[in-house]
Design an enzyme around this catalytic site. Structure first.
Site, PDB file in Angstrom:
ATOM      1  N   GLU A  45      10.334 -47.170  -1.994  1.00  0.00           N
ATOM      2  CA  GLU A  45      10.582 -47.839  -3.274  1.00  0.00           C
ATOM      3  C   GLU A  45      10.071 -49.272  -3.298  1.00  0.00           C
ATOM      4  OE1 GLU A  45      14.309 -45.743  -5.406  1.00  0.00           O
ATOM      5  OE2 GLU A  45      14.865 -47.087  -3.785  1.00  0.00           O
TER       6      GLU A  45
ATOM      7  N   GLU B 126     -19.049 -15.610   4.150  1.00  0.00           N
ATOM      8  CA  GLU B 126     -19.085 -16.170   2.798  1.00  0.00           C
ATOM      9  C   GLU B 126     -19.887 -17.453   2.722  1.00  0.00           C
ATOM     10  OE1 GLU B 126     -15.869 -16.258  -0.808  1.00  0.00           O
ATOM     11  OE2 GLU B 126     -15.171 -16.755   1.208  1.00  0.00           O
TER      12      GLU B 126
END
Length: 510
Positions: A313, A71
Site C-alpha cells: 500500500e 508446431e
C-alpha cells in the site's frame, strides 16, 4: 482395505521435474521411464513446462534430452526459452540437447487416403535418442502432429505406437496436448488421456476479470500424488508450483518469545509472541497498524534479526519517512543489511505471482522476521476462493520455516467490522490483535485488544492507547464497553491514555 494395509507406491522411481513445488505435489517427480501428457488451453504454459523439464535434466541431473517440435521450428523454441536463461544453443553444441523437427510441410489438410503413418518420424526420434544418450524426451504438441489423421481410430493407433516406442527406450517423456476449455474434456480429441498412463492439466482461468493459473495431476498410474488444483506462476526462471504444505509437519515448535516492540503489548501477550508464530493485526485506516508493524521490525533489528517487509500500500520511501517520524531509522537498518523493504502494487501480478515472489525473496534474504502490510490490498486482485488459498498458503509457509511473522488487515468500516482477510486467516494465525477507533465523550480515541493467542495466557482487556513521536502508549482498560468489536456505541476508559481518570458519561469534562 485400510490405508495402513495398502501397498506403498510413493517409492516408485521418479524423474525430478525441475519445476519448483511440482515434485512435492507428485511425491518426487514424474514417473521415470514413462510418458506424461500435459494438456492445457492456449497460453497455459505447456511449452514452458516441457522445456523446463528438459532443461532441468541437462542442467541438474546430467540427463541429455530430445525435443520433438511439431508446431514451431527449432529456432523459435531456442529464442522463446532463452528468456528463462536456458541456453539451448550451447546445449546443442555440447551434445546434450537435440531437436527433431516434425513441423508439418503439408498444407494443413488431413490425410484421408494412402498408407501414411509415423514410421519415418519414429525412426528419427529413436536415432536422436541414441545419438545424445537421451534420458528425457519432449513431444510438443500432439495436436499439431496428429492433425494429419482424420479418424480417431487411426489417431489412437499411431499414438499407441509413439508411446510404445518412447517407453521401450526407457526415457521419461512429456507430451503436450491442447484443450478447448479450462474446465471440460481433458483433451481436444478425448483420446490422449485414455492412452497415456499419466495426465497433468494446466489451466489459465479468467474469473472476475482476473487470471489464475493452476495445475492438476489427474492420474499417475502406479504412483501416488496430491489431489486437487495447485496454483502456479510463470516467473523469469520458469514455472513455479505452489504446493499445499503438509499439516503433519513434525518440526519442533518454539517456546522462545519475541518482542512485538512494545513492552506493554508484550505483557498483554504473556511476555511476547512465540518465535514461529503468525500474528494478524486488524484495524481501520489510521488505527495504528503501520506503527505496530514498524515497532515489530525495529524490535527484531535491535535483537540482531534480519527483517523483511512486504509493502502493498505504500512505497519504500514512505516507509522510511513514516518510521523516521516514530524514531526508527529504517534507512540505516537497510544499510546495515538487517532490513529489506519490498514494495509493489497488488495489481501488477496475480496472487500466485505475488506468493512466488514473496517466498523467493524470503529464501534469498533469509529473514527471522517477516511483515506483510497489508493483506487486504491483495484482496483486490483475486476472487474470494483464490485469496483464501493464498492466505492459507502464505501462513503455512511462514510457520513451516519458523519465521516470526506479522500480517496486517484493514477493516471495511472506520469503527471496525470483520474483513475478508480476518475470515480467511482467523483459524490459521496464532495471535490476533484488534485495533479500533473508539468514541469517548464525543472524542475519538483508539482501543486495542488481544482477541486470540494460541498456547499462551493473554490479557483479555480492551486497552486505550495513544500515539506520539515516541510510538504507541497503552493506557488503562476500558469499562462499560459496548460494541467495540463491531460498529456501534463505544466505551469509557477507567483512565485516559495518559493515566488521568476519564469523566463519567454524566459528568462534565474537566
Amino acid at each position: 482395505m485400510s490405508d495402513r494395509a495398502a501397498p506403498d507406491r510413493t517409492s516408485a522411481r521418479r524423474s525430478p521435474s525441475g519445476i519448483p513445488g511440482l515434485d512435492l505435489v507428485t511425491k518426487g517427480g514424474l514417473p521415470a521411464g514413462r510418458s506424461v501428457v500435459v494438456a492445457g488451453t492456449s497460453g497455459s504454459g505447456k511449452t514452458v513446462f516441457a522445456s523446463q523439464f528438459l532443461s532441468a535434466g541437462i542442467r541438474d541431473h546430467d540427463e541429455p534430452g530430445v525435443f520433438v517440435t511439431c508446431e514451431e521450428p527449432p529456432a523459435g523454441i531456442r529464442d522463446n526459452v532463452a528468456s528463462f536463461g536456458w541456453d539451448v544453443a550451447r546445449w546443442e553444441r555440447d551434445g546434450a540437447w537435440r531437436f527433431v523437427d516434425a513441423t508439418r510441410q503439408l498444407d494443413g489438410m488431413p490425410v484421408h487416403a494412402g498408407g501414411y503413418d509415423l514410421t519415418a518420424l519414429l525412426a528419427r526420434i529413436e536415432d536422436a535418442v541414441a545419438r545424445v544418450g537421451a534420458r528425457r524426451v519432449v513431444v510438443d504438441s500432439l495436436d499439431a502432429l496428429f492433425t494429419q489423421f482424420a479418424g480417431d481410430a487411426t489417431f489412437r493407433h499411431e499414438l499407441h505406437r509413439v508411446l510404445g516406442l518412447l517407453n521401450s527406450l526407457g526415457v521419461t517423456t512429456v507430451l503436450t496436448a491442447e484443450r478447448d476449455h479450462d474446465y471440460g474434456p481433458n483433451s481436444r480429441r478425448g483420446v490422449e488421456e485414455f492412452v497415456a498412463d499419466n495426465l497433468i492439466l494446466l489451466r489459465n482461468v479468467l474469473s472476475s476479470e482476473r487470471r489464475r493459473r493452476s495445475l492438476e495431476v489427474v492420474k499417475f498410474r502406479g504412483a501416488t500424488h496430491d489431489r486437487g488444483e495447485f496454483g502456479f506462476s510463470i516467473t523469469p526462471d520458469g514455472i513455479s508450483v505452489i504446493p499445499h504444505l503438509d499439516i503433519r509437519d513434525d518440526r519442533a515448535m518454539s517456546v522462545e518469545r519475541a518482542s512485538l516492540g512494545n513492552a506493554d503489548l508484550d505483557a498483554m501477550c504473556g511476555g511476547g509472541v512465540f518465535r514461529d508464530s503468525v500474528t494478524l493485526v486488524s484495524g481501520a485506516a489510521g488505527s495504528g497498524k503501520t506503527l505496530l508493524t514498524a515497532s515489530f521490525v525495529a524490535a527484531g533489528v535491535a535483537a540482531g534479526e534480519r527483517c523483511l517487509v512486504f509493502a502493498f500500500e505504500e512505497r519504500r520511501e514512505q516507509w522510511h519517512r513514516n518510521a523516521q517520524g516514530w524514531g526508527f531509522d529504517f534507512v540505516r537498518m537497510e544499510r546495515d543489511g538487517l532490513l529489506d523493504i519490498v514494495s509493489d502494487y497488488p495489481e501488477v501480478a496475480t496472487l500466485e505471482d505475488h506468493l512466488v515472489a514473496i517466498t523467493s525473496a524470503i529464501e534469498a534474504f533469509g529473514p527471522q522476521r517477516v511483515a506483510v502490510d497489508s493483506l487486504s490490498a491483495l484482496e483486490r486482485v483475486a476472487t474470494p476462493d483464490a485469496f483464501r488459498k493464498f492466505a492459507v498458503s502464505l501462513s503455512a509457509y511462514l510457520k513451516h520455516h519458523g519465521i516470526t511473522s506479522l500480517l496486517t488487515s484493514t477493516t471495511p468500516t472506520f469503527l471496525g467490522g470483520a474483513s475478508h482477510t480476518e475470515a480467511h486467516l482467523s483459524t490459521v494465525t496464532d495471535l490476533i490483535i484488534l485495533l479500533r477507533h473508539v468514541e469517548v465523550g464525543g472524542a475519538l480515541q483508539r482501543g486495542l485488544t488481544v482477541l486470540k493467542m494460541r498456547g499462551s495466557r493473554h490479557d483479555h482487556d480492551v486497552r486505550a492507547f495513544s500515539v506520539d513521536a515516541h510510538g504507541m502508549h497503552l493506557g488503562a482498560p476500558y469499562d462499560r464497553t459496548f460494541g467495540l468489536l463491531e460498529d456501534g456505541p463505544s466505551a469509557h476508559p477507567r483512565t485516559t491514555p495518559d493515566g488521568s481518570r476519564a469523566p463519567e458519561a454524566d459528568e462534565p469534562d474537566p
